[in-house]
Design a protein around this motif. Structure first.
Motif, PDB file in Angstrom:
ATOM      1  N   THR A  37       0.800  -1.219   0.000  1.00 51.97           N
ATOM      2  CA  THR A  37       0.000   0.000   0.000  1.00 51.97           C
ATOM      3  C   THR A  37       0.837   1.276   0.000  1.00 51.97           C
ATOM      4  N   CYS A  38       1.769   1.395   0.949  1.00 51.68           N
ATOM      5  CA  CYS A  38       2.502   2.662   1.090  1.00 51.68           C
ATOM      6  C   CYS A  38       3.948   2.598   0.588  1.00 51.68           C
ATOM      7  N   SER A  39       4.394   1.430   0.108  1.00 49.29           N
ATOM      8  CA  SER A  39       5.731   1.237  -0.461  1.00 49.29           C
ATOM      9  C   SER A  39       6.876   1.372   0.535  1.00 49.29           C
ATOM     10  N   GLN A  40       6.590   1.321   1.831  1.00 50.71           N
ATOM     11  CA  GLN A  40       7.645   1.338   2.843  1.00 50.71           C
ATOM     12  C   GLN A  40       8.513   0.094   2.667  1.00 50.71           C
ATOM     13  N   ASN A  41       9.834   0.269   2.785  1.00 53.87           N
ATOM     14  CA  ASN A  41      10.776  -0.843   2.635  1.00 53.87           C
ATOM     15  C   ASN A  41      11.170  -1.418   3.986  1.00 53.87           C
ATOM     16  N   TYR A  42      11.386  -2.732   3.996  1.00 50.34           N
ATOM     17  CA  TYR A  42      11.868  -3.472   5.166  1.00 50.34           C
ATOM     18  C   TYR A  42      12.908  -4.472   4.685  1.00 50.34           C
ATOM     19  N   HIS A  43      13.578  -5.115   5.622  1.00 53.15           N
ATOM     20  CA  HIS A  43      14.518  -6.183   5.289  1.00 53.15           C
ATOM     21  C   HIS A  43      14.427  -7.249   6.377  1.00 53.15           C
ATOM     22  N   VAL A  44      14.483  -8.502   5.959  1.00 57.77           N
ATOM     23  CA  VAL A  44      14.333  -9.601   6.910  1.00 57.77           C
ATOM     24  C   VAL A  44      15.458  -9.656   7.939  1.00 57.77           C
ATOM     25  N   ASP A  45      16.613  -9.067   7.644  1.00 50.88           N
ATOM     26  CA  ASP A  45      17.730  -9.066   8.587  1.00 50.88           C
ATOM     27  C   ASP A  45      18.035  -7.686   9.161  1.00 50.88           C
ATOM     28  N   MET A  47      16.143  -4.522   8.788  1.00 50.03           N
ATOM     29  CA  MET A  47      15.079  -3.598   9.173  1.00 50.03           C
ATOM     30  C   MET A  47      13.749  -4.358   9.188  1.00 50.03           C
ATOM     31  N   LYS A  48      13.581  -5.174  10.226  1.00 47.15           N
ATOM     32  CA  LYS A  48      12.408  -6.035  10.326  1.00 47.15           C
ATOM     33  C   LYS A  48      11.184  -5.222  10.745  1.00 47.15           C
ATOM     34  N   PRO A  49      10.009  -5.584  10.207  1.00 45.62           N
ATOM     35  CA  PRO A  49       8.783  -4.948  10.704  1.00 45.62           C
ATOM     36  C   PRO A  49       8.469  -5.503  12.100  1.00 45.62           C
ATOM     37  N   LYS A  50       7.653  -4.782  12.848  1.00 48.09           N
ATOM     38  CA  LYS A  50       7.288  -5.232  14.198  1.00 48.09           C
ATOM     39  C   LYS A  50       6.514  -6.548  14.144  1.00 48.09           C
ATOM     40  N   VAL A  51       5.646  -6.668  13.139  1.00 51.32           N
ATOM     41  CA  VAL A  51       4.873  -7.896  12.925  1.00 51.32           C
ATOM     42  C   VAL A  51       5.318  -8.478  11.587  1.00 51.32           C
ATOM     43  N   ASP A  52       5.782  -9.729  11.607  1.00 53.45           N
ATOM     44  CA  ASP A  52       6.294 -10.360  10.390  1.00 53.45           C
ATOM     45  C   ASP A  52       5.274 -10.302   9.258  1.00 53.45           C
ATOM     46  N   GLY A  53       5.707  -9.778   8.111  1.00 59.49           N
ATOM     47  CA  GLY A  53       4.852  -9.735   6.928  1.00 59.49           C
ATOM     48  C   GLY A  53       3.873  -8.583   6.878  1.00 59.49           C
ATOM     49  N   LYS A  54       3.913  -7.671   7.882  1.00 60.83           N
ATOM     50  CA  LYS A  54       2.979  -6.542   7.932  1.00 60.83           C
ATOM     51  C   LYS A  54       3.732  -5.225   8.053  1.00 60.83           C
ATOM     52  N   CYS A  55       3.236  -4.218   7.383  1.00 61.15           N
ATOM     53  CA  CYS A  55       3.840  -2.886   7.410  1.00 61.15           C
ATOM     54  C   CYS A  55       3.593  -2.206   8.755  1.00 61.15           C
ATOM     55  N   ASP A  56       4.640  -1.622   9.328  1.00 66.65           N
ATOM     56  CA  ASP A  56       4.513  -0.884  10.582  1.00 66.65           C
ATOM     57  C   ASP A  56       3.669   0.378  10.411  1.00 66.65           C
ATOM     58  N   CYS A  58       1.161   1.145   7.922  1.00 59.79           N
ATOM     59  CA  CYS A  58      -0.245   1.064   7.540  1.00 59.79           C
ATOM     60  C   CYS A  58      -0.880  -0.314   7.770  1.00 59.79           C
ATOM     61  N   GLY A  59      -0.084  -1.291   8.156  1.00 59.46           N
ATOM     62  CA  GLY A  59      -0.620  -2.615   8.457  1.00 59.46           C
ATOM     63  C   GLY A  59      -0.858  -3.509   7.253  1.00 59.46           C
ATOM     64  N   SER A  60      -0.535  -3.025   6.061  1.00 56.29           N
ATOM     65  CA  SER A  60      -0.754  -3.828   4.850  1.00 56.29           C
ATOM     66  C   SER A  60       0.290  -4.935   4.749  1.00 56.29           C
ATOM     67  N   ASP A  61       0.014  -5.883   3.858  1.00 55.27           N
ATOM     68  CA  ASP A  61       0.931  -6.999   3.631  1.00 55.27           C
ATOM     69  C   ASP A  61       2.196  -6.522   2.930  1.00 55.27           C
ATOM     70  N   LEU A  62       3.298  -7.196   3.252  1.00 56.38           N
ATOM     71  CA  LEU A  62       4.570  -6.951   2.586  1.00 56.38           C
ATOM     72  C   LEU A  62       4.749  -7.993   1.490  1.00 56.38           C
ATOM     73  N   PHE A  63       5.501  -7.630   0.453  1.00 56.92           N
ATOM     74  CA  PHE A  63       5.737  -8.567  -0.636  1.00 56.92           C
ATOM     75  C   PHE A  63       7.172  -8.458  -1.121  1.00 56.92           C
ATOM     76  N   ILE A  64       7.576  -9.460  -1.919  1.00 57.10           N
ATOM     77  CA  ILE A  64       8.900  -9.467  -2.541  1.00 57.10           C
ATOM     78  C   ILE A  64       8.739  -8.981  -3.973  1.00 57.10           C
ATOM     79  N   ARG A  65       9.460  -7.941  -4.324  1.00 54.92           N
ATOM     80  CA  ARG A  65       9.399  -7.430  -5.696  1.00 54.92           C
ATOM     81  C   ARG A  65       9.964  -8.474  -6.656  1.00 54.92           C
ATOM     82  N   GLU A  66       9.490  -8.456  -7.884  1.00 56.83           N
ATOM     83  CA  GLU A  66       9.975  -9.403  -8.893  1.00 56.83           C
ATOM     84  C   GLU A  66      11.481  -9.298  -9.086  1.00 56.83           C
ATOM     85  N   ASP A  67      12.008  -8.067  -9.062  1.00 54.91           N
ATOM     86  CA  ASP A  67      13.444  -7.897  -9.287  1.00 54.91           C
ATOM     87  C   ASP A  67      14.273  -8.222  -8.048  1.00 54.91           C
TER      88      ASP A  67
END
Length: 120
Positions: A37-45, A47-56, A58-67
């Motif tokens: 939704t808001c294009s905020q970036n995270y990293h699994v090592d 810059m982790k989000p507070k809740v795995d797979g959710k944006c800090d 807006c709460g939307s789902d996180l995804f892996i870009r094709e590239d």
């Protein structure tokens, strides 16, 4: 040829090589996650989000870009090796290349760059 053409247009004082091994590039890029939704970036090592797979934010789902998928990263590294890596030797031979270790966190890399090339 691109570097030689650039030299005909503008004087190049310095070039920077952000030095990092391919496996570190893969780990960095494949670990990136982006909010749908808001294009905020995270990293699994790094810059982790507070809740795995959710944006800090807006709460939307996180995804892996094709590239950022392994296959895309591998292809990008192949293209880099063929088309861009020769510039390292070109500028090194002109004594205009500075290497910066690109393995640390991005803030550390930025500080290294600023120390070498302070703002005027």
């Amino acid at each position: 040829p691109q570097a030689e053409a650039l030299a005909g247009i503008v004087a190049v004082d310095a070039a920077v090589n952000f030095d990092i091994a391919d496996n570190d590039v893969v780990a960095r890029l494949s670990g990136r996650r982006v909010c749908k939704t808001c294009s905020q970036n995270y990293h699994v090592d790094y810059m982790k989000p507070k809740v795995d797979g959710k944006c800090d934010k807006c709460g939307s789902d996180l995804f892996i870009r094709e590239d950022d998928k392994i296959e895309s990263i591998t292809k990008r590294l192949e293209v880099y090796r063929a088309q861009t890596a020769p510039l390292i030797s070109y500028y090194r031979n002109l004594n205009k290349l500075t290497d910066i270790d690109a393995r640390p966190a991005s803030g550390i890399i930025l500080e290294s760059f600023k120390k070498l090339f302070p703002a005027k």
